[in-house]
Design a protein around this motif. Structure first.
Motif: not given
Length: 292
Positions: A45-66
């Motif tokens: 849903a974030a519609e990001l392409r390789p190399g795009d910048p992103a900030v993640e808040i509260g990654p926790g164990a890292g499910a989205l971060t990975a």
């Protein structure tokens, strides 16, 4: 690069945490997403392409971060929990474009962070499965900093998602007005409480938000905040009575001001649109300025 565990798998997640001596802290709202499909839908849903910048808040164990790391994005992830932040840094050490900070999102200057980690004037996307207890304060913080992201894809508890996207009516409140003033927001899809571990007591929803052009100047906007908050703190009162403190005008003059804004002085806060609140703020600010 090293293979990453599937942290949306309950078995792999529990092994990952146990190996590092970690466990969910309910007091910090740590409910880990354990559904791979939903995790990918959020990132998609974030519609990001390789190399795009992103900030993640509260990654926790890292499910989205990975997932973000595997898609070759440039990521800055803010995690308050020292143990989880250290574990995530270690897990993603072979991904040089991912930076994990042990940092409180509620105390973050987002403009400064974006300038430090990304290129000047680069459009940054915010993404998060937000801890429930910080969701409303975080939104207020983002609005006070003029929502400095090109887009945000955020998971909230369902009740908050409904409030921030509400139109005038029963669910409508100060958060709804401020959200509509600063952003265009829509609910993308629901997320069942059964897709988290530990299981929370409420369901969630994922919301996409994009910044809007704002119509008030800095002084008018400050008064706008005061007017909106005053109106909904006394939402059962007629608007002419609930705004007395914010506008600091005699009742008779406030009635005239409201009529100039096209607002019925006997209306209640939940019936007013964001445009009406903005018009009241502009007229009141300039009225006060001209009569001081």
């Amino acid at each position: 690069m090293t293979d990453l565990p599937d942290l949306t798998s309950p078995r792999q997640l529990m092994l990952y945490l146990k190996k590092r001596g970690l466990h969910p802290r309910r007091g910090w709202g740590q409910n880990f997403l354990i559904d791979r499909n939903i995790a990918h839908k959020i990132v998609d849903a974030a519609e990001l392409r390789p190399g795009d910048p992103a900030v993640e808040i509260g990654p926790g164990a890292g499910a989205l971060t990975a997932i973000l790391a595997r898609r070759d994005l440039r990521v800055v992830a803010l995690e308050l929990d020292r143990g989880l932040a250290a574990a995530l840094k270690d897990l993603l050490r072979s991904y040089p474009d991912v930076t994990v900070l042990q940092k409180d999102a509620l105390e973050t200057d987002w403009g400064l962070l974006n300038r430090h980690y990304f290129k000047p004037a680069e459009a940054v996307t915010l993404i998060s499965n937000l801890p429930y207890h910080i969701s409303t304060p975080l939104l207020y913080s983002l609005y006070k900093q003029n929502f400095p992201f090109k887009k945000a894809v955020l998971m909230f508890q369902k009740e908050v998602a409904l409030r921030l996207t509400a139109r005038p009516g029963s669910d409508y409140g100060a958060l709804s007005v401020l959200s509509r003033y600063y952003t265009t927001a829509k609910i993308l899809f629901p997320v069942s409480r059964h897709l988290f571990w530990p299981r929370p007591e409420v369901d969630s929803a994922v919301v996409a938000m994009q910044p809007r052009n704002r119509e008030l100047n800095a002084g008018e906007e400050l008064l706008f905040w005061q007017i909106v908050q005053s109106a909904f703190q006394q939402r059962r009162k007629m608007i002419v009575n609930s705004l007395r403190g914010a506008c600091r005008l005699p009742r008779e003059e406030l009635i005239l001001l409201l009529r100039r804004a096209g607002v019925d002085p006997e209306a209640r806060a939940e019936t007013l649109s964001v445009e009406q609140f903005a018009k009241i703020a502009r007229i009141a600010y300039n009225y006060t300025d001209n009569h001081s």
